[in-house]
Enzyme design. Structure first.
Site, PDB file in Angstrom:
ATOM      1  N   GLU A  93      35.936  41.826  35.517  1.00 18.52           N
ATOM      2  CA  GLU A  93      35.643  42.068  34.193  1.00 18.52           C
ATOM      3  C   GLU A  93      34.438  41.913  33.866  1.00 18.52           C
ATOM      4  O   GLU A  93      33.908  40.583  34.419  1.00 18.52           O
ATOM      5  CB  GLU A  93      36.725  41.529  33.127  1.00 18.52           C
ATOM      6  CG  GLU A  93      37.886  41.891  33.347  1.00 18.52           C
ATOM      7  CD  GLU A  93      39.027  40.769  32.510  1.00 18.52           C
ATOM      8  OE1 GLU A  93      40.030  40.890  32.709  1.00 18.52           O
ATOM      9  OE2 GLU A  93      38.238  39.997  31.628  1.00 18.52           O
ATOM     10  N   CYS A 111      28.725  39.531  29.323  1.00 18.06           N
ATOM     11  CA  CYS A 111      29.200  38.348  29.933  1.00 18.06           C
ATOM     12  C   CYS A 111      30.006  38.799  31.279  1.00 18.06           C
ATOM     13  O   CYS A 111      30.793  39.788  31.429  1.00 18.06           O
ATOM     14  CB  CYS A 111      30.657  37.772  28.826  1.00 18.06           C
ATOM     15  SG  CYS A 111      31.400  36.489  29.640  1.00 18.06           S
ATOM     16  N   CYS A 118      40.057  32.793  39.879  1.00 20.35           N
ATOM     17  CA  CYS A 118      39.222  31.590  39.886  1.00 20.35           C
ATOM     18  C   CYS A 118      40.313  30.230  40.531  1.00 20.35           C
ATOM     19  O   CYS A 118      41.517  30.429  40.366  1.00 20.35           O
ATOM     20  CB  CYS A 118      39.046  31.123  38.409  1.00 20.35           C
ATOM     21  SG  CYS A 118      38.150  29.566  38.070  1.00 20.35           S
ATOM     22  N   CYS A 122      42.578  26.318  35.133  1.00 23.10           N
ATOM     23  CA  CYS A 122      42.455  25.591  33.729  1.00 23.10           C
ATOM     24  C   CYS A 122      43.884  26.178  32.884  1.00 23.10           C
ATOM     25  O   CYS A 122      44.204  27.481  32.820  1.00 23.10           O
ATOM     26  CB  CYS A 122      41.302  25.710  32.802  1.00 23.10           C
ATOM     27  SG  CYS A 122      39.907  25.316  33.510  1.00 23.10           S
ATOM     28  N   CYS A 125      43.304  29.011  30.374  1.00 25.27           N
ATOM     29  CA  CYS A 125      42.763  30.507  30.714  1.00 25.27           C
ATOM     30  C   CYS A 125      43.626  31.505  31.573  1.00 25.27           C
ATOM     31  O   CYS A 125      44.338  31.017  32.399  1.00 25.27           O
ATOM     32  CB  CYS A 125      41.641  29.868  31.456  1.00 25.27           C
ATOM     33  SG  CYS A 125      40.285  31.001  31.996  1.00 25.27           S
ATOM     34  N   CYS A 342      38.885  35.474  28.722  1.00 19.54           N
ATOM     35  CA  CYS A 342      38.798  35.567  30.412  1.00 19.54           C
ATOM     36  C   CYS A 342      39.998  36.172  30.921  1.00 19.54           C
ATOM     37  O   CYS A 342      40.988  35.641  30.777  1.00 19.54           O
ATOM     38  CB  CYS A 342      38.298  34.296  30.542  1.00 19.54           C
ATOM     39  SG  CYS A 342      37.169  33.433  29.798  1.00 19.54           S
TER      40      CYS A 342
HETATM   41  N1  SAH Z   1      34.461  28.405  34.690  1.00 22.66           N
HETATM   42  C1  SAH Z   1      33.392  28.444  34.076  1.00 22.66           C
HETATM   43  C2  SAH Z   1      33.072  29.985  33.437  1.00 22.66           C
HETATM   44  C3  SAH Z   1      34.104  30.813  33.002  1.00 22.66           C
HETATM   45  S1  SAH Z   1      34.998  30.346  31.526  1.00 22.66           S
HETATM   46  C4  SAH Z   1      33.531  27.416  32.730  1.00 22.66           C
HETATM   47  O1  SAH Z   1      34.784  26.710  33.032  1.00 22.66           O
HETATM   48  O2  SAH Z   1      32.772  27.294  31.893  1.00 22.66           O
HETATM   49  C5  SAH Z   1      34.254  30.445  30.169  1.00 22.66           C
HETATM   50  C6  SAH Z   1      34.402  29.929  28.836  1.00 22.66           C
HETATM   51  O3  SAH Z   1      35.665  30.299  28.393  1.00 22.66           O
HETATM   52  C7  SAH Z   1      34.906  28.413  29.246  1.00 22.66           C
HETATM   53  O4  SAH Z   1      34.262  27.492  28.307  1.00 22.66           O
HETATM   54  C8  SAH Z   1      36.350  28.379  29.281  1.00 22.66           C
HETATM   55  O5  SAH Z   1      36.860  27.064  29.194  1.00 22.66           O
HETATM   56  C9  SAH Z   1      36.498  29.223  27.998  1.00 22.66           C
HETATM   57  N2  SAH Z   1      37.698  29.821  27.900  1.00 22.66           N
HETATM   58  C10 SAH Z   1      38.932  29.915  28.815  1.00 22.66           C
HETATM   59  N3  SAH Z   1      40.090  30.448  28.397  1.00 22.66           N
HETATM   60  C11 SAH Z   1      39.868  30.432  27.026  1.00 22.66           C
HETATM   61  C12 SAH Z   1      40.629  30.744  25.922  1.00 22.66           C
HETATM   62  N4  SAH Z   1      41.910  31.152  26.013  1.00 22.66           N
HETATM   63  N5  SAH Z   1      40.075  30.425  24.594  1.00 22.66           N
HETATM   64  C13 SAH Z   1      38.911  30.150  24.397  1.00 22.66           C
HETATM   65  N6  SAH Z   1      38.045  29.842  25.483  1.00 22.66           N
HETATM   66  C14 SAH Z   1      38.453  29.967  26.686  1.00 22.66           C
END
Ligand code: SAH
Length: 356
Positions: A93, A111, A118, A122, A125, A342
């Protein structure tokens, strides 16, 4: 004979390629402009390249293109999500966000993803739900910017900013991401200034230092999300391996080497990391770093049980952090109506395919 993909190659590599098929390096320069500046993938349409050379190119090489399979526009019309299919069938995406700015100049930020899936897992996410499939190639990374741009070619809009904040951990695909940034930046091609390119990482200290040593003047962001190891390890599995102190240490190194401000992303989750004590801890933790703290109210995804805190609580948290002299901003929530957080669109498509 395997066909060589010319997209993803640098200017120097295209010069070399031209020489390898018996042409002068000048042909490499022409190809570079056609591929990255004009966005052309069909040799036949490259008007200043002769018939003979076109034939040679067709016999030896191709210019890959990722395939747009879905495009969804949010209710506010300013956020669009692109779903692309790669040559091997995998889906990724990209998200386009338009911002109105003063004097009528708009900012168009794309973006982009750095991996298929991944490995980080997390808990908040959607991207890591099914683990990592593979890292993206240089051409697949660059092509996201190019295909989004080409979708707006019949308008006056141009992509002005790129953030590597989509699916995947960019520093786990270090070589390809750094090479792609060089291509996105190159003045004869896509020509997006380094200061308009941002990379966000979950925080892998060794790779953060390695990125510092590249001395790119990009914007750099670290997804901190909690100031203490107990809380951070609950939501970010990588924290067990790379605790908060090691990330702060690497951030200081990054700043020392590049002289650039670092953004710390802090997603606020109701009852988990939004207390005033945690705000104070965060303020203290970042002392001595020229930081910008980006507070992001959690974007609820159906893949996780967390909630976003009440607005007032977010403001109180911000005020507390500001007392330590840090700059704090709220990231505007975008695209909730199209599940732009994401990985959500990709998950939905994959579920559909599975018939669920
Ligand atoms: N792996 C990298 C980049 C991808 S995630 C990283 O961890 O930074 C990009 C950003 O979106 C990160 O700050 C991540 O923590 C955040 N993110 C992921 N899921 C989210 C959600 N449900 N709400 C808000 N931010 C989120």
């Amino acid at each position: 004979m395997e066909m060589i993909n010319l997209k993803g190659k640098t200017q120097e590599e295209l010069d070399e390629f031209a020489k390898s098929i018996g042409e002068s390096a000048f042909r490499g320069r022409q190809l570079f402009k056609w591929i990255y500046h004009r966005g052309e993938s069909d040799f036949d349409k490259m008007t200043d390249i002769g018939k003979e050379l076109k034939k040679k190119l067709r016999e030896t090489s191709h210019v890959s293109v990722i395939k747009l399979v879905d495009r969804v526009t949010a209710d506010d019309k300013n956020t669009e999500k692109f779903l692309f299919q790669l040559a091997d069938g995998n889906l990724i995406e990209s998200v386009l966000m338009r911002y109105e700015e003063h004097l009528g100049f708009g900012r168009c930020t794309v973006c982009i993803s750095s991996q298929v899936g991944c490995a980080q897992g997390c808990t908040f996410c959607a991207s890591g739900k099914n683990g990592l499939v593979r890292s993206l190639t240089v051409s697949e990374i660059v092509d996201q910017v190019m295909q989004v741009q080409s979708s707006m070619n019949d308008t006056a809009e141009r992509v002005t900013n790129v953030v590597v904040m989509g699916i995947g951990e960019p520093l786990a695909n270090f070589k390809n991401v750094v090479k792609a940034i060089g291509l996105i930046n190159h003045g004869d091609g896509i020509a997006i200034g380094m200061r308009h390119i941002a990379v966000s990482t979950v925080g892998i200290p060794r790779m953060m230092k390695k990125l510092a040593d590249e001395k790119l003047s990009i914007r750099f962001a670290v997804s901190l999300h909690a100031p203490d190891n107990e809380t951070r390890s609950k939501i970010i599995p990588a924290n067990r391996k790379y605790p908060v102190e090691s990330i702060i240490d690497a951030s200081k190194y990054y700043q020392k080497v590049t002289g650039r401000r670092i953004t710390f992303e802090y997603m606020l989750i109701d009852g988990l990391n939004d207390s005033l004590d945690q705000a104070k801890m965060l303020g203290k933790l970042l002392r001595g770093i020229h930081a910008m703290i980006n507070l992001i109210p959690l974007n609820p995804v159906k893949e996780s049980p967390y909630k976003r805190p009440a607005r007032n609580r977010c403001y109180q948290f911000a005020k507390e952090v500001e007392k330590f002299g840090h700059k704090v901003i709220f990231r505007n929530e975008r695209g909730t109506s199209i599940d732009a957080a994401c990985g959500q669109l990709r998950n939905r498509m994959t579920e559909k395919e599975k018939g669920s």
